[in-house]
Design a protein around this motif. Structure first.
Motif, PDB file in Angstrom:
ATOM      1  N   GLY A  58      40.054  55.513  78.943  1.00  0.00           N
ATOM      2  CA  GLY A  58      39.838  54.649  80.093  1.00  0.00           C
ATOM      3  C   GLY A  58      40.217  53.217  79.782  1.00  0.00           C
ATOM      4  N   SER A  59      39.824  52.323  80.659  1.00  0.00           N
ATOM      5  CA  SER A  59      40.114  50.901  80.507  1.00  0.00           C
ATOM      6  C   SER A  59      38.814  50.112  80.528  1.00  0.00           C
ATOM      7  CB  SER A  59      41.035  50.415  81.631  1.00  0.00           C
ATOM      8  OG  SER A  59      42.250  51.151  81.634  1.00  0.00           O
ATOM      9  N   VAL A  60      38.744  49.078  79.716  1.00  0.00           N
ATOM     10  CA  VAL A  60      37.542  48.249  79.617  1.00  0.00           C
ATOM     11  C   VAL A  60      37.906  46.795  79.886  1.00  0.00           C
ATOM     12  CG1 VAL A  60      35.639  47.504  78.148  1.00  0.00           C
ATOM     13  CG2 VAL A  60      36.548  49.819  77.917  1.00  0.00           C
ATOM     14  N   PHE A  61      37.202  46.177  80.848  1.00  0.00           N
ATOM     15  CA  PHE A  61      37.400  44.765  81.184  1.00  0.00           C
ATOM     16  C   PHE A  61      36.182  43.992  80.690  1.00  0.00           C
ATOM     17  CE2 PHE A  61      39.879  47.191  84.153  1.00  0.00           C
ATOM     18  CZ  PHE A  61      41.028  46.446  84.377  1.00  0.00           C
ATOM     19  N   SER A  62      36.423  42.973  79.885  1.00  0.00           N
ATOM     20  CA  SER A  62      35.335  42.136  79.371  1.00  0.00           C
ATOM     21  C   SER A  62      35.597  40.692  79.788  1.00  0.00           C
ATOM     22  CB  SER A  62      35.257  42.226  77.844  1.00  0.00           C
ATOM     23  OG  SER A  62      35.037  43.559  77.436  1.00  0.00           O
ATOM     24  N   PHE A  63      34.577  40.055  80.368  1.00  0.00           N
ATOM     25  CA  PHE A  63      34.743  38.672  80.834  1.00  0.00           C
ATOM     26  C   PHE A  63      33.375  38.018  80.982  1.00  0.00           C
ATOM     27  CE2 PHE A  63      34.729  41.634  84.372  1.00  0.00           C
ATOM     28  CZ  PHE A  63      33.753  41.134  85.212  1.00  0.00           C
ATOM     29  N   THR A  64      33.395  36.717  81.189  1.00  0.00           N
ATOM     30  CA  THR A  64      32.163  35.941  81.361  1.00  0.00           C
ATOM     31  C   THR A  64      32.110  35.373  82.773  1.00  0.00           C
ATOM     32  OG1 THR A  64      32.143  35.319  79.013  1.00  0.00           O
ATOM     33  CG2 THR A  64      30.819  33.975  80.517  1.00  0.00           C
ATOM     34  N   ALA A  65      31.023  35.696  83.479  1.00  0.00           N
ATOM     35  CA  ALA A  65      30.823  35.206  84.850  1.00  0.00           C
ATOM     36  C   ALA A  65      29.335  34.923  85.036  1.00  0.00           C
ATOM     37  CB  ALA A  65      31.317  36.223  85.869  1.00  0.00           C
ATOM     38  N   PRO A  66      28.889  33.707  84.707  1.00  0.00           N
ATOM     39  CA  PRO A  66      27.454  33.376  84.713  1.00  0.00           C
ATOM     40  C   PRO A  66      26.755  33.583  86.049  1.00  0.00           C
ATOM     41  CG  PRO A  66      28.732  31.673  83.605  1.00  0.00           C
ATOM     42  CD  PRO A  66      29.718  32.578  84.295  1.00  0.00           C
ATOM     43  N   LYS A  67      27.457  33.350  87.171  1.00  0.00           N
ATOM     44  CA  LYS A  67      26.821  33.409  88.482  1.00  0.00           C
ATOM     45  C   LYS A  67      26.942  34.771  89.163  1.00  0.00           C
ATOM     46  CE  LYS A  67      27.546  28.459  89.331  1.00  0.00           C
ATOM     47  NZ  LYS A  67      28.124  27.456  90.247  1.00  0.00           N
ATOM     48  N   ALA A  68      27.631  35.700  88.542  1.00  0.00           N
ATOM     49  CA  ALA A  68      27.855  37.013  89.165  1.00  0.00           C
ATOM     50  C   ALA A  68      26.640  37.914  89.004  1.00  0.00           C
ATOM     51  CB  ALA A  68      29.085  37.669  88.550  1.00  0.00           C
ATOM     52  N   THR A  69      26.519  38.861  89.910  1.00  0.00           N
ATOM     53  CA  THR A  69      25.481  39.887  89.832  1.00  0.00           C
ATOM     54  C   THR A  69      26.154  41.247  89.630  1.00  0.00           C
ATOM     55  OG1 THR A  69      25.485  40.310  92.223  1.00  0.00           O
ATOM     56  CG2 THR A  69      24.017  38.567  91.396  1.00  0.00           C
ATOM     57  N   ILE A  70      25.346  42.249  89.279  1.00  0.00           N
ATOM     58  CA  ILE A  70      25.889  43.581  89.072  1.00  0.00           C
ATOM     59  C   ILE A  70      26.556  44.091  90.340  1.00  0.00           C
ATOM     60  CG2 ILE A  70      25.281  46.000  88.645  1.00  0.00           C
ATOM     61  CD1 ILE A  70      23.207  45.081  86.685  1.00  0.00           C
ATOM     62  N   GLU A  71      25.909  43.843  91.489  1.00  0.00           N
ATOM     63  CA  GLU A  71      26.463  44.309  92.760  1.00  0.00           C
ATOM     64  C   GLU A  71      27.800  43.644  93.060  1.00  0.00           C
ATOM     65  OE1 GLU A  71      23.388  43.309  92.275  1.00  0.00           O
ATOM     66  OE2 GLU A  71      22.318  45.220  92.477  1.00  0.00           O
ATOM     67  N   GLN A  72      27.915  42.359  92.765  1.00  0.00           N
ATOM     68  CA  GLN A  72      29.167  41.650  93.012  1.00  0.00           C
ATOM     69  C   GLN A  72      30.293  42.155  92.118  1.00  0.00           C
ATOM     70  OE1 GLN A  72      27.842  37.614  92.369  1.00  0.00           O
ATOM     71  NE2 GLN A  72      27.544  37.225  94.555  1.00  0.00           N
ATOM     72  N   VAL A  73      29.980  42.376  90.846  1.00  0.00           N
ATOM     73  CA  VAL A  73      30.998  42.876  89.912  1.00  0.00           C
ATOM     74  C   VAL A  73      31.447  44.270  90.321  1.00  0.00           C
ATOM     75  CG1 VAL A  73      31.470  43.526  87.522  1.00  0.00           C
ATOM     76  CG2 VAL A  73      30.121  41.464  88.010  1.00  0.00           C
ATOM     77  N   ARG A  74      30.491  45.123  90.675  1.00  0.00           N
ATOM     78  CA  ARG A  74      30.842  46.492  91.071  1.00  0.00           C
ATOM     79  C   ARG A  74      31.663  46.484  92.363  1.00  0.00           C
ATOM     80  NH1 ARG A  74      26.148  48.411  90.963  1.00  0.00           N
ATOM     81  NH2 ARG A  74      26.250  49.391  88.894  1.00  0.00           N
ATOM     82  N   GLU A  75      31.296  45.645  93.309  1.00  0.00           N
ATOM     83  CA  GLU A  75      32.038  45.568  94.570  1.00  0.00           C
ATOM     84  C   GLU A  75      33.464  45.060  94.344  1.00  0.00           C
ATOM     85  OE1 GLU A  75      31.658  43.489  99.026  1.00  0.00           O
ATOM     86  OE2 GLU A  75      30.123  43.177  97.485  1.00  0.00           O
ATOM     87  N   THR A  76      33.611  44.092  93.464  1.00  0.00           N
ATOM     88  CA  THR A  76      34.947  43.563  93.147  1.00  0.00           C
ATOM     89  C   THR A  76      35.832  44.656  92.566  1.00  0.00           C
ATOM     90  OG1 THR A  76      34.119  41.327  92.762  1.00  0.00           O
ATOM     91  CG2 THR A  76      36.215  41.916  91.724  1.00  0.00           C
ATOM     92  N   MET A  77      35.273  45.437  91.654  1.00  0.00           N
ATOM     93  CA  MET A  77      36.032  46.524  91.028  1.00  0.00           C
ATOM     94  C   MET A  77      36.391  47.605  92.043  1.00  0.00           C
ATOM     95  SD  MET A  77      36.679  46.011  87.865  1.00  0.00           S
ATOM     96  CE  MET A  77      36.270  44.790  86.621  1.00  0.00           C
ATOM     97  N   THR A  78      35.442  47.945  92.889  1.00  0.00           N
ATOM     98  CA  THR A  78      35.682  48.987  93.892  1.00  0.00           C
ATOM     99  C   THR A  78      36.746  48.555  94.898  1.00  0.00           C
ATOM    100  OG1 THR A  78      33.379  49.725  93.682  1.00  0.00           O
ATOM    101  CG2 THR A  78      34.596  50.467  95.611  1.00  0.00           C
ATOM    102  N   ASP A  79      36.657  47.299  95.335  1.00  0.00           N
ATOM    103  CA  ASP A  79      37.646  46.780  96.286  1.00  0.00           C
ATOM    104  C   ASP A  79      39.048  46.750  95.676  1.00  0.00           C
ATOM    105  OD1 ASP A  79      35.647  46.480  98.117  1.00  0.00           O
ATOM    106  OD2 ASP A  79      35.390  44.313  97.786  1.00  0.00           O
ATOM    107  N   ALA A  80      39.125  46.648  94.347  1.00  0.00           N
ATOM    108  CA  ALA A  80      40.427  46.614  93.670  1.00  0.00           C
ATOM    109  C   ALA A  80      40.995  48.006  93.449  1.00  0.00           C
ATOM    110  CB  ALA A  80      40.304  45.875  92.343  1.00  0.00           C
ATOM    111  N   GLY A  81      40.254  49.043  93.893  1.00  0.00           N
ATOM    112  CA  GLY A  81      40.753  50.411  93.783  1.00  0.00           C
ATOM    113  C   GLY A  81      40.196  51.217  92.638  1.00  0.00           C
ATOM    114  N   VAL A  82      39.174  50.701  91.937  1.00  0.00           N
ATOM    115  CA  VAL A  82      38.572  51.421  90.811  1.00  0.00           C
ATOM    116  C   VAL A  82      37.550  52.425  91.337  1.00  0.00           C
ATOM    117  CG1 VAL A  82      37.168  51.212  88.738  1.00  0.00           C
ATOM    118  CG2 VAL A  82      38.917  49.501  89.240  1.00  0.00           C
ATOM    119  N   HIS A  83      37.583  53.643  90.811  1.00  0.00           N
ATOM    120  CA  HIS A  83      36.632  54.680  91.225  1.00  0.00           C
ATOM    121  C   HIS A  83      35.474  54.743  90.233  1.00  0.00           C
ATOM    122  CE1 HIS A  83      39.466  56.111  94.239  1.00  0.00           C
ATOM    123  NE2 HIS A  83      40.410  56.121  93.315  1.00  0.00           N
ATOM    124  N   GLN A  84      34.265  54.587  90.735  1.00  0.00           N
ATOM    125  CA  GLN A  84      33.037  54.691  89.954  1.00  0.00           C
ATOM    126  C   GLN A  84      33.080  53.848  88.682  1.00  0.00           C
ATOM    127  OE1 GLN A  84      32.483  58.925  89.333  1.00  0.00           O
ATOM    128  NE2 GLN A  84      31.510  59.186  91.315  1.00  0.00           N
TER     129      GLN A  84
END
Length: 335
Positions: A58-84
Motif C-alpha cells: 500500500g501507500s503511506v502518507f505522513s505529514f504534520t497538520a496541527p489543526k486537523a481532526t481525524i474526520e477532516q483527514v479521512r474526508e480529505t483522503m476519501t474525496d481524493a479517491g482513496v478507499h477506506q
C-alpha cells in the motif's frame, strides 16, 4: 496478616489442578470469543486481522497538520479517491494515513488534496509505497519464523522433559496466540512487523514460565512410587504452588513497564509503533501467566493421570481415603 504475606510464606495452597474444569471452561470461552472476533473481522473487512501496509502492500502518507481532526483527514483522503483510508495520529500534530496501493497519478492527486484542504506544504508530505509482493514475502517469513520457533520448542521440551510436557506447553502457547490475535481482531489494531516481534516475545515469555513450573513438577513427581502418599495431581499442584510467587513476581515486573509503554507512550507521546508492540506484549503476558498456571499444568496432569503407574497410585490412595482432593490446604495462620 495480608494475603500477599501469606502467599510469600507458603501458608496458602491454591488448588489450581483441582479446578481444571473451571479453567478449561474459561479458556474455551476466551478462545471462542477470540475466534468470533477473527471471523467477524474476516467477514466485514476481508481479513481476520487488520494487516499493516508492510504485509499487504500500500501507500503511506505522513505529514504534520496541527489543526486537523481525524474526520477532516479521512474526508480529505476519501474525496481524493482513496478507499477506506486508515488514519492514525502520530504525536500531537502528526498524521499517518495508510491507503491501498496507488499509482503515480493518484499519489500526486492525494498529495495535492492534503496540501490544499489541510494547509500542508506539499514538500512536507512524506510518501512511502510498499509493493504487495514484498508485503507477502514479509508475511511468509513471519510464518516461517513462527513455525521454526514452535518446532524448536517441541524438540527442546521433548528432550529436556518428556513429550507430554511438550504437548501441554504447545497447547498453552497456541492458546495464548489465539487469544492475543482475537484481541487484535476485536480492537482493530494494525498487525505490523513490530506486532510479530511482540508475538514471538510473548511465546518466549510463556514458555519460560511453563518450563519453570514443569521443572519443579518433574523434580517432585520423580519421587512418586507405589507407596507414595500423593497422587500425581496432588504432587503437581504442590509444585505449582511452590513456583506461584515466582510466576506472579515475574509477571508483575514485566507487565508494569509494558503497561506504561502502552498507556503512556501511545496516548501521551502518540508513538504508533510502540502501540503495535506493547499491546501484543501486554495481552500476551497476562494470558501467558494465566495459561502457565491454569492451562499447561492442568492439561499435563490430565495426560499423566491416564498412565497405569499413576492410576494405580490414585486407586490405592482412593481406597484408603488418602487421595481425595487436588491439594491439601494447610491450616490458616493466625493474625
Amino acid at each position: 496478616m495480608g494475603l500477599g504475606r501469606r502467599l510469600y510464606r507458603g501458608e496458602i495452597d491454591v488448588d489450581f489442578v483441582g479446578r481444571r474444569k473451571l479453567w478449561y471452561g474459561l479458556s474455551a470461552f476466551l478462545i471462542a470469543f477470540s475466534m468470533a472476533g477473527l471471523v467477524f473481522s474476516a467477514v466485514t473487512h476481508g481479513s481476520p486481522l487488520n494487516l499493516g501496509v508492510e504485509f499487504k502492500g500500500g501507500s503511506v502518507f505522513s505529514f504534520t497538520a496541527p489543526k486537523a481532526t481525524i474526520e477532516q483527514v479521512r474526508e480529505t483522503m476519501t474525496d481524493a479517491g482513496v478507499h477506506q483510508p486508515i488514519v492514525q495520529q502520530a504525536g500531537t500534530a502528526g498524521w499517518r494515513v495508510t491507503t491501498e496501493t496507488l499509482d503515480e497519478a493518484n499519489l500526486s492527486r492525494v498529495q495535492k488534496s492534503v496540501s490544499e484542504d489541510l494547509g500542508v506544504d506539499a514538500k512536507q508530505i512524506s510518501i512511502t509505497s510498499i509493493g504487495a509482493s514484498w508485503g507477502g514475502e514479509v508475511a511468509n517469513k513471519a510464518w516461517i519464523g513462527l513455525g521454526v520457533f514452535m518446532l524448536a520448542i517441541i524438540l527442546y521440551l521433548s528432550m529436556a522433559f518428556e513429550p507430554k510436557m511438550a504437548l501441554a506447553a504447545i497447547v498453552a502457547l497456541i492458546h495464548d496466540l489465539v487469544i492475543t490475535a482475537g484481541i487484535y481482531a476485536w480492537s482493530g489494531f494494525e498487525v505490523t512487523p513490530a506486532t510479530m516481534l511482540g508475538f514471538l516475545t510473548i511465546l518466549g515469555y510463556s514458555l519460560y514460565d511453563a518450563v519453570v513450573v514443569f521443572d519443579m513438577i518433574k523434580e517432585v513427581t520423580a519421587k512418586l512410587g507405589t507407596t507414595s502418599k500423593k497422587t500425581y495431581t496432588m504432587a503437581a499442584n504442590d509444585a505449582l504452588n511452590h513456583t506461584l510467587i515466582r510466576s506472579l513476581n515475574t509477571s508483575l515486573v514485566a507487565i508494569l513497564p509494558v503497561a506504561a509503554i502502552l498507556f503512556i507512550g501511545t496516548t501521551v507521546l502518540g508513538a504508533g509503533t510502540l502501540k503495535d508492540l506493547s499491546l501484543a506484549l501486554f495481552v500476551g503476558m497476562l494470558v501467558g501467566t494465566y495459561s502457565s498456571l491454569c492451562v499447561a499444568t492442568p492439561l499435563l496432569v490430565t495426560l499423566k493421570e491416564r498412565e497405569p503407574r499413576y492410576q494405580a497410585i490414585a486407586k490405592r490412595l482412593a481406597s484408603t481415603g488418602g487421595g481425595k482432593g487436588g491439594a491439601k490446604r494447610p491450616a490458616t495462620a493466625k493474625n
